[in-house]
Design an enzyme around this catalytic site. Structure first.
Site, PDB file in Angstrom:
ATOM      1  N   CYS A 150      58.407  80.670 -81.318  1.00 13.52           N
ATOM      2  CA  CYS A 150      58.962  79.588 -80.511  1.00 13.52           C
ATOM      3  C   CYS A 150      58.702  78.229 -81.164  1.00 13.52           C
ATOM      4  CB  CYS A 150      58.391  79.644 -79.091  1.00 13.52           C
ATOM      5  SG  CYS A 150      59.356  78.673 -77.896  1.00 13.52           S
ATOM      6  N   ASP A 151      59.417  77.221 -80.692  1.00 11.18           N
ATOM      7  CA  ASP A 151      59.546  75.934 -81.371  1.00 11.18           C
ATOM      8  C   ASP A 151      58.247  75.336 -81.905  1.00 11.18           C
ATOM      9  OD1 ASP A 151      62.082  76.332 -80.413  1.00 11.18           O
ATOM     10  OD2 ASP A 151      62.192  74.488 -79.247  1.00 11.18           O
ATOM     11  N   SER A 189      65.790  68.922 -76.825  1.00  8.89           N
ATOM     12  CA  SER A 189      65.796  70.269 -77.378  1.00  8.89           C
ATOM     13  C   SER A 189      66.743  70.307 -78.564  1.00  8.89           C
ATOM     14  CB  SER A 189      66.276  71.250 -76.308  1.00  8.89           C
ATOM     15  OG  SER A 189      66.697  72.457 -76.882  1.00  8.89           O
ATOM     16  N   CYS A 233      65.563  81.303 -80.357  1.00  7.63           N
ATOM     17  CA  CYS A 233      66.892  80.878 -79.902  1.00  7.63           C
ATOM     18  C   CYS A 233      67.845  80.732 -81.074  1.00  7.63           C
ATOM     19  CB  CYS A 233      66.783  79.586 -79.108  1.00  7.63           C
ATOM     20  SG  CYS A 233      65.796  79.754 -77.606  1.00  7.63           S
TER      21      CYS A 233
END
Length: 554
Positions: A124-125, A470, A193
């Site tokens: 994740c980010d 985002s 994502c």
């Protein structure tokens, strides 16, 4: 061959270290393991998000590679949070904080246990910058492995599709059954994502930086390629130990320029500005926001990737990943080929035999036929952003916007106004007190920007904030405004109806109000009380520097 054991030897060698060895036998050490270099494997595995749900298996592969190459791998966990789940809630204030917790925890475990090297695996980010910051601080031979991208959902959807569907539902364009169908089919399994959002942006940046093996950033999460990437990373760390190649040997100013160049060409996230500055700070490299402007003048956007474009990261994987793009940039003189990488070779040597993309592909354009001739990441200045702000302008939105302010002191108020049709064409939505200190935590504004798109207002309104965006956000948006409102920036005294101009061509963000009026408003302004006085958010608010300095805490 005797592989250096600079740190583990201090923990396990000699009769006086018998208690330490005694503690290691139960976790699987054999007597001959004590003479091998110990490599920590920092796993971000967790079941809180699909981005990281598979990383335990990748950590096992990295351990196998280390052990096969003559080292001793030891897996430990650090945290992850889920931006996608917490987005639009109070919980999102913890997102940027998690970057620091990840860095701190890796530094803490490796420093305590005496590991000679580190393989860090993230999904994740915030995993990516968090891991790299930790590795740069430690400055021990290290490699980063990206967990890989998710597959597209039904009808090429992803989590951003769901956020935008909320706006469409509010606009009565879809019904509850359609919304639920999108909700259930957009996110299909493990992996980060799927557009050129923050996770894929940062993974690509780290590969260009030289801290990942070639094409680590462009592999599907569930694939033989990703499994092999982890095994090879485990093997490669032994080469780095032998050659004593450390993160700060790799993470030079020229390497950061390479990373910036690649994320511009890919049309990457605004978060790259914040995170690359923070990563450079950890490596003691003096990277500034104006370096993005300098480099951006000569680097075009050539990747037609979501959110502004058409294609998903998994489709880029199918045509060869990021390596052919990097070869294009190198051949054009836009990358520094002499930079060292975790292969133990230079970037130019890594790219020497890379084949070009097939002529039939449509995802990556030629450099002389770009989507945008210069960077989409714009550093804006003006009376609203004396110390800078960051915009992502692909050109589809136009290059300037002038409108009237509609002000909100938190994200939730803005989202409610958008969904309740209180925002009209020509408005500039102002969301303030969302900065690193004021939030605290600098939340991402994906919920309101997606609602804007779902409402059909994309291109008709703009949004500015001292918070972040985002990587899934698109539209006419400006974030990272400094000084932030909580620190007395002019953003704090914008009033409904004020005119604001955003000029991405000339890199200007200006409140069109006389300076005397601004000064009068500022003289009456008082700083709000902190939202948190105890706990990790309060600590972050006390330590965090401005967004223009990467919102670092050290």
């Amino acid at each position: 061959m005797c592989i250096p054991r600079k740190y583990s030897s201090q923990v396990v060698d000699g009769f006086e270290r018998a208690p330490s060895r005694a503690m290691l036998y139960p976790i699987g050490f054999k007597k001959d393991d004590f003479s091998k270099p110990q490599v920590g494997i920092a796993s971000t595995w967790s079941m809180v998000t699909p981005c990281n749900m598979h990383i335990n298996k990748l950590a096992d592969k990295a351990e196998k590679g280390i052990n096969n190459a003559g080292g001793k791998g030891v897996i430990f966990n650090t945290i992850t949070i889920s931006d996608g789940i917490s987005m639009g809630s109070e919980g999102m204030k913890y997102s940027l904080v998690s970057r620091e917790v990840i860095a701190d925890s890796i530094e803490t475990v490796v420093g305590c246990q005496g590991f000679d090297g580190v393989v860090a695996i993230g999904g994740c980010d915030k995993n990516m910058p968090g891991c790299i910051i930790g590795l740069a601080r430690l400055n021990r031979p290290s490699i980063f492995v990206y967990g890989g991208t998710i597959q597209p959902g039904k009808n090429r959807t992803d989590v951003v599709s769901v956020f935008e569907a909320v706006g469409r539902f509010s606009n009565h364009e879809i019904d509850e059954i359609e919304l639920e169908n999108i909700e259930k089919t957009a996110v299909t399994g493990a992996g980060s994502c799927g557009g050129m959002y923050t996770a894929n942006t940062m993974a690509s940046a780290i590969e260009a930086l030289g801290m990942s093996l070639p094409n680590s950033s462009a592999q599907n999460a569930i694939s033989d390629d990703k499994n092999n990437d982890c095994i090879q990373a485990g093997e490669a760390i032994l080469t780095l130990l032998n050659k004593d190649i450390k993160p700060r040997d790799i993470m030079t100013m020229k390497a950061f320029e390479n990373a910036i160049t690649v994320i511009i060409a890919l049309g990457g996230s605004t978060n790259a500005v914040l995170h690359l500055i923070a990563m450079a700070n950890a490596a003691e490299v003096n990277l500034k926001i104006d370096d993005f402007t300098r480099i951006g003048k000569k680097v075009p956007v050539i990747a037609d990737l979501k959110p502004s474009g058409k294609y998903m990261m998994s489709e880029l994987v199918e045509i060869g990943g990021t390596l052919p793009l990097m070869k294009m940039l190198l051949d054009a003189g836009l990358l520094h080929g002499d930079c060292m990488t975790v292969t133990g070779k230079t970037l130019a040597k890594n790219l020497k035999n890379v084949q070009s993309y097939a002529d039939s592909q449509e995802i990556i354009r030629a450099l002389d036929n770009p989507i945008k001739k210069d960077s989409h990441l714009r550093i804006l200045r003006g009376n609203l952003a004396i110390n800078g702000a960051v915009a992502k302008i692909t050109g589809k939105e136009g290059s300037s916007f002038k409108g009237t302010a509609k002000c909100f002191s938190h994200e939730e108020g803005a989202l409610k106004a958008i969904l309740n049709d209180q925002i009209k064409a020509g408005n500039v939505i102002v969301i303030r007190y969302e900065g690193p200190v004021g939030g605290p935590g600098m939340r991402e504004m994906l919920a309101p920007t997606s609602a804007v798109m779902g409402k059909g207002l994309g291109g008709k309104i703009a949004l500015i904030t001292d918070g972040r965006f985002s990587g899934g956000t698109h539209g006419f948006v400006v974030g990272h405004i400094t000084p932030e409102a909580f620190k007395g920036g002019v953003l704090a005294v914008v009033e409904d109806g004020d005119e604001i101009i955003i000029d991405a061509q000339n890199n200007v963000l200006e409140l069109l109000v006389d300076q005397a009026i601004i000064d009068k408003r500022l003289s009456k302004w008082t700083q709000p009380k902190p939202n948190y006085t105890k706990g990790v958010l309060a600590k972050f608010a006390k330590l965090a520097k401005s967004a223009s300095e990467g919102a670092v805490t050290d």
